[in-house]
Design a protein around this motif. Structure first.
Motif, PDB file in Angstrom:
ATOM      1  N   LEU A  57     -52.257   8.320 -26.134  1.00 46.45           N
ATOM      2  CA  LEU A  57     -50.855   8.206 -25.707  1.00 46.45           C
ATOM      3  C   LEU A  57     -50.021   9.414 -26.125  1.00 46.45           C
ATOM      4  CD1 LEU A  57     -50.213   4.442 -26.496  1.00 46.45           C
ATOM      5  CD2 LEU A  57     -50.125   5.515 -24.229  1.00 46.45           C
ATOM      6  N   SER A  58     -50.468  10.182 -27.094  1.00 44.82           N
ATOM      7  CA  SER A  58     -49.743  11.387 -27.506  1.00 44.82           C
ATOM      8  C   SER A  58     -49.599  12.312 -26.293  1.00 44.82           C
ATOM      9  CB  SER A  58     -50.507  12.083 -28.639  1.00 44.82           C
ATOM     10  OG  SER A  58     -49.716  13.038 -29.265  1.00 44.82           O
ATOM     11  N   PRO A  59     -48.417  12.917 -26.079  1.00 41.39           N
ATOM     12  CA  PRO A  59     -47.330  13.158 -27.033  1.00 41.39           C
ATOM     13  C   PRO A  59     -46.307  12.030 -27.173  1.00 41.39           C
ATOM     14  CG  PRO A  59     -46.836  14.267 -24.987  1.00 41.39           C
ATOM     15  CD  PRO A  59     -48.198  13.646 -24.806  1.00 41.39           C
ATOM     16  N   LEU A  60     -46.544  10.878 -26.564  1.00 42.99           N
ATOM     17  CA  LEU A  60     -45.633   9.764 -26.804  1.00 42.99           C
ATOM     18  C   LEU A  60     -45.926   9.164 -28.181  1.00 42.99           C
ATOM     19  CD1 LEU A  60     -45.689   7.868 -23.381  1.00 42.99           C
ATOM     20  CD2 LEU A  60     -44.038   9.575 -24.178  1.00 42.99           C
ATOM     21  N   PRO A  61     -44.933   9.059 -29.055  1.00 39.48           N
ATOM     22  CA  PRO A  61     -45.162   8.390 -30.340  1.00 39.48           C
ATOM     23  C   PRO A  61     -45.534   6.932 -30.105  1.00 39.48           C
ATOM     24  CG  PRO A  61     -43.115   9.656 -30.369  1.00 39.48           C
ATOM     25  CD  PRO A  61     -43.569   9.600 -28.949  1.00 39.48           C
ATOM     26  N   ALA A  62     -46.526   6.450 -30.821  1.00 38.25           N
ATOM     27  CA  ALA A  62     -46.975   5.070 -30.660  1.00 38.25           C
ATOM     28  C   ALA A  62     -47.525   4.555 -31.980  1.00 38.25           C
ATOM     29  CB  ALA A  62     -48.035   4.971 -29.563  1.00 38.25           C
ATOM     30  N   THR A  71     -40.800   6.091 -25.651  1.00 38.49           N
ATOM     31  CA  THR A  71     -40.727   7.013 -24.521  1.00 38.49           C
ATOM     32  C   THR A  71     -39.394   7.753 -24.551  1.00 38.49           C
ATOM     33  OG1 THR A  71     -42.061   5.490 -23.186  1.00 38.49           O
ATOM     34  CG2 THR A  71     -40.852   7.227 -22.016  1.00 38.49           C
ATOM     35  N   PRO A  72     -39.393   9.080 -24.599  1.00 35.37           N
ATOM     36  CA  PRO A  72     -38.123   9.819 -24.588  1.00 35.37           C
ATOM     37  C   PRO A  72     -37.330   9.510 -23.324  1.00 35.37           C
ATOM     38  CG  PRO A  72     -39.982  11.261 -25.091  1.00 35.37           C
ATOM     39  CD  PRO A  72     -40.560   9.965 -24.652  1.00 35.37           C
ATOM     40  N   THR A  73     -36.021   9.369 -23.461  1.00 28.39           N
ATOM     41  CA  THR A  73     -35.192   9.040 -22.307  1.00 28.39           C
ATOM     42  C   THR A  73     -34.578  10.264 -21.649  1.00 28.39           C
ATOM     43  OG1 THR A  73     -33.237   8.716 -23.708  1.00 28.39           O
ATOM     44  CG2 THR A  73     -34.622   6.781 -23.279  1.00 28.39           C
ATOM     45  N   ASP A  74     -34.766  11.435 -22.241  1.00 31.42           N
ATOM     46  CA  ASP A  74     -34.226  12.661 -21.653  1.00 31.42           C
ATOM     47  C   ASP A  74     -35.126  13.831 -22.031  1.00 31.42           C
ATOM     48  OD1 ASP A  74     -33.130  13.915 -24.247  1.00 31.42           O
ATOM     49  OD2 ASP A  74     -32.080  11.987 -24.199  1.00 31.42           O
ATOM     50  N   GLU A  75     -34.958  14.917 -21.326  1.00 28.21           N
ATOM     51  CA  GLU A  75     -35.833  16.069 -21.513  1.00 28.21           C
ATOM     52  C   GLU A  75     -35.642  16.716 -22.887  1.00 28.21           C
ATOM     53  OE1 GLU A  75     -38.963  18.255 -20.842  1.00 28.21           O
ATOM     54  OE2 GLU A  75     -38.235  16.694 -19.470  1.00 28.21           O
ATOM     55  N   GLU A  76     -34.408  16.711 -23.372  1.00 25.48           N
ATOM     56  CA  GLU A  76     -34.159  17.301 -24.684  1.00 25.48           C
ATOM     57  C   GLU A  76     -34.914  16.541 -25.773  1.00 25.48           C
ATOM     58  OE1 GLU A  76     -30.330  19.062 -27.060  1.00 25.48           O
ATOM     59  OE2 GLU A  76     -30.122  17.057 -26.188  1.00 25.48           O
ATOM     60  N   SER A  77     -34.921  15.209 -25.718  1.00 27.94           N
ATOM     61  CA  SER A  77     -35.652  14.415 -26.700  1.00 27.94           C
ATOM     62  C   SER A  77     -37.150  14.652 -26.584  1.00 27.94           C
ATOM     63  CB  SER A  77     -35.345  12.920 -26.503  1.00 27.94           C
ATOM     64  OG  SER A  77     -33.974  12.652 -26.713  1.00 27.94           O
ATOM     65  N   ARG A  78     -37.638  14.759 -25.342  1.00 33.10           N
ATOM     66  CA  ARG A  78     -39.063  15.033 -25.135  1.00 33.10           C
ATOM     67  C   ARG A  78     -39.454  16.368 -25.742  1.00 33.10           C
ATOM     68  NH1 ARG A  78     -42.319  12.580 -21.540  1.00 33.10           N
ATOM     69  NH2 ARG A  78     -40.466  11.676 -20.539  1.00 33.10           N
ATOM     70  N   GLU A  79     -38.592  17.359 -25.545  1.00 36.07           N
ATOM     71  CA  GLU A  79     -38.871  18.694 -26.087  1.00 36.07           C
ATOM     72  C   GLU A  79     -38.864  18.687 -27.610  1.00 36.07           C
ATOM     73  OE1 GLU A  79     -37.832  22.455 -27.900  1.00 36.07           O
ATOM     74  OE2 GLU A  79     -36.371  20.829 -27.594  1.00 36.07           O
ATOM     75  N   ARG A  80     -37.967  17.916 -28.216  1.00 35.61           N
ATOM     76  CA  ARG A  80     -37.879  17.870 -29.671  1.00 35.61           C
ATOM     77  C   ARG A  80     -39.098  17.172 -30.282  1.00 35.61           C
ATOM     78  NH1 ARG A  80     -31.324  16.675 -30.475  1.00 35.61           N
ATOM     79  NH2 ARG A  80     -30.690  18.832 -30.012  1.00 35.61           N
ATOM     80  N   MET A  86     -33.268  12.230 -31.341  1.00 37.28           N
ATOM     81  CA  MET A  86     -34.178  11.952 -30.228  1.00 37.28           C
ATOM     82  C   MET A  86     -33.896  10.546 -29.718  1.00 37.28           C
ATOM     83  SD  MET A  86     -37.507  13.427 -32.224  1.00 37.28           S
ATOM     84  CE  MET A  86     -36.745  12.895 -33.772  1.00 37.28           C
ATOM     85  N   ARG A  87     -33.636  10.424 -28.412  1.00 34.83           N
ATOM     86  CA  ARG A  87     -33.384   9.126 -27.797  1.00 34.83           C
ATOM     87  C   ARG A  87     -34.687   8.610 -27.178  1.00 34.83           C
ATOM     88  NH1 ARG A  87     -28.193   7.653 -27.099  1.00 34.83           N
ATOM     89  NH2 ARG A  87     -28.807   6.251 -25.407  1.00 34.83           N
ATOM     90  N   THR A  88     -35.025   7.380 -27.494  1.00 40.33           N
ATOM     91  CA  THR A  88     -36.266   6.810 -26.964  1.00 40.33           C
ATOM     92  C   THR A  88     -36.030   5.379 -26.475  1.00 40.33           C
ATOM     93  OG1 THR A  88     -37.019   5.821 -29.050  1.00 40.33           O
ATOM     94  CG2 THR A  88     -37.589   8.138 -28.652  1.00 40.33           C
ATOM     95  N   ARG A 100     -35.838  -1.700 -25.927  1.00 34.36           N
ATOM     96  CA  ARG A 100     -34.590  -1.246 -26.534  1.00 34.36           C
ATOM     97  C   ARG A 100     -34.505   0.271 -26.453  1.00 34.36           C
ATOM     98  NH1 ARG A 100     -30.685  -4.585 -27.529  1.00 34.36           N
ATOM     99  NH2 ARG A 100     -29.948  -3.209 -29.199  1.00 34.36           N
ATOM    100  N   THR A 101     -33.266   0.769 -26.379  1.00 34.41           N
ATOM    101  CA  THR A 101     -33.040   2.208 -26.492  1.00 34.41           C
ATOM    102  C   THR A 101     -32.637   2.503 -27.929  1.00 34.41           C
ATOM    103  OG1 THR A 101     -32.372   2.457 -24.188  1.00 34.41           O
ATOM    104  CG2 THR A 101     -31.662   4.171 -25.725  1.00 34.41           C
ATOM    105  N   LYS A 102     -33.426   3.345 -28.582  1.00 38.41           N
ATOM    106  CA  LYS A 102     -33.192   3.642 -29.988  1.00 38.41           C
ATOM    107  C   LYS A 102     -33.039   5.148 -30.173  1.00 38.41           C
ATOM    108  CE  LYS A 102     -35.874  -0.389 -31.486  1.00 38.41           C
ATOM    109  NZ  LYS A 102     -37.023  -0.870 -32.273  1.00 38.41           N
ATOM    110  N   VAL A 103     -32.147   5.517 -31.063  1.00 40.96           N
ATOM    111  CA  VAL A 103     -31.891   6.923 -31.347  1.00 40.96           C
ATOM    112  C   VAL A 103     -32.363   7.220 -32.772  1.00 40.96           C
ATOM    113  CG1 VAL A 103     -30.191   8.776 -31.384  1.00 40.96           C
ATOM    114  CG2 VAL A 103     -29.853   6.799 -29.862  1.00 40.96           C
ATOM    115  N   PHE A 104     -33.231   8.218 -32.886  1.00 35.93           N
ATOM    116  CA  PHE A 104     -33.771   8.590 -34.194  1.00 35.93           C
ATOM    117  C   PHE A 104     -33.386  10.023 -34.527  1.00 35.93           C
ATOM    118  CE2 PHE A 104     -36.730   5.429 -32.416  1.00 35.93           C
ATOM    119  CZ  PHE A 104     -36.632   4.454 -33.399  1.00 35.93           C
ATOM    120  N   ARG A 105     -33.416  10.321 -35.816  1.00 33.53           N
ATOM    121  CA  ARG A 105     -33.061  11.656 -36.296  1.00 33.53           C
ATOM    122  C   ARG A 105     -34.176  12.190 -37.176  1.00 33.53           C
ATOM    123  NH1 ARG A 105     -29.506  10.205 -39.551  1.00 33.53           N
ATOM    124  NH2 ARG A 105     -27.640  10.271 -38.253  1.00 33.53           N
TER     125      ARG A 105
END
Length: 298
Positions: free
Chosen positions: A131-136, A272-281, A251-253, A239-244
């Motif tokens: 599943l990487s690069p998706l955190p799981a 799953t990242p909800t935007d490209e910036e979170s995916r890139e981070r 990062m929004r997921t 759920r939509t969760k925001v992590f730092r």
């Protein structure tokens, strides 16, 4: 958490108690000796006089005191909580039957093995890695983190490096100080975390491990204690969760949870990242796994 004290409950007085403690000592030694340092990601080190892990290595991996574990393995009559026995059981890779045997020999009052099967199907780690690069990750109903992939470890280094008895998403969310807490929108998410946990808790009211976790959280977090007292209940869902992370920022997921067949209570959670910036981070964290999670210590 693991200060050494004696108790009549751990084996009791008389020949019966001594025999039980002797059985406990022999059982723990046999389980320790079957695990090699490479099994747990430790270097082999200098020549070993006995097979398997050393006592101090088991204590380190389980997050318990060396003296406490040594006394436990020597069969001394000491206090043994279910939370700490859980950590020892995970470190020694006990299956359900072995865990139940450990509880019985330790004579923990009302102790019963958790119904979540922590011996996950062998393909689960392969699936997580794919599943990487998706955190799981895989968690049980109590929110203990049982397995994870590289992306999850990069995103939540504080969880995967914690001793087993603190490798828990609720514990992380409610006990890490704001400066180091990876959950950005905790004020919004905390009531949901607690309400969903109470829904699961209702299925395990008689299990000491669950009660101990609630007691520890109430003592450690006024926020958890207040929300727990509200008695709100909710079903789990996306759920939509925001992590730092200190190295890359926020990062929004969106989380998706799936039950694992054959492992009651265990669930696979994908972020799953909800935007490209979170995916890139998240990608930057994967490319730099040693990135410091914090820039200070407490």
């Amino acid at each position: 958490m693991t200060s050494v004290s004696t108790t009549r409950g751990a084996g009791g007085p008389g020949a019966g108690g001594r025999h039980r403690r002797s059985e406990l000592a022999a059982f723990l030694r046999s389980r320790r000796e079957r695990i090699t340092p490479s099994d747990v990601g430790m270097p082999p080190g200098p020549r070993r006089r006995t097979p398997g892990l050393r006592r101090e290595e088991v204590a380190q991996l389980a997050g318990v005191g060396v003296t406490w574990y040594t006394w436990l393995e020597q069969g001394r009559p000491i206090n043994a909580s279910t939370q700490v026995l859980d950590a020892v059981a995970r470190t020694l890779r006990l299956d359900g039957t072995e865990r139940e045997h450990l509880y019985r020999l330790a004579e923990v009052p009302d102790a019963a093995p958790p119904d979540e099967n922590e011996n996950l199907p062998e393909d689960v780690q392969t699936i997580l890695d794919a599943l990487s690069p998706l955190p799981a990750t895989v968690c049980n109903g109590r929110s203990d983190v049982l397995a994870w992939n590289r992306a999850y470890a990069a995103m939540f280094p504080g969880i995967v490096s914690a001793p087993p008895c603190e490798r828990n998403t609720l514990w992380m969310s409610f006990t890490h100080p704001p400066c180091c807490n990876p959950v950005v929108n905790l004020a919004e998410e905390a009531p949901v975390f607690v309400a969903v946990f109470r829904h699961r808790y209702s299925l395990h009211l008689n299990e000491p491990g669950w009660r101990e976790l609630v007691t520890r959280l109430q003592a450690a977090s006024p926020l958890f204690a207040r929300l727990w007292a509200d008695h709100d209940v909710a079903l789990p869902g996306p759920r939509t969760k925001v992590f730092r992370h200190n190295a890359v920022g926020e990062m929004r997921t969106r989380t998706t949870s799936m039950d694992i067949a054959g492992s009651p209570g265990a669930r696979l959670i994908v972020y799953t990242p909800t935007d490209e910036e979170s995916r890139e981070r998240i990608g930057r964290l994967l490319d730099n796994p040693g990135a410091a999670p914090t820039d200070h210590t407490h």
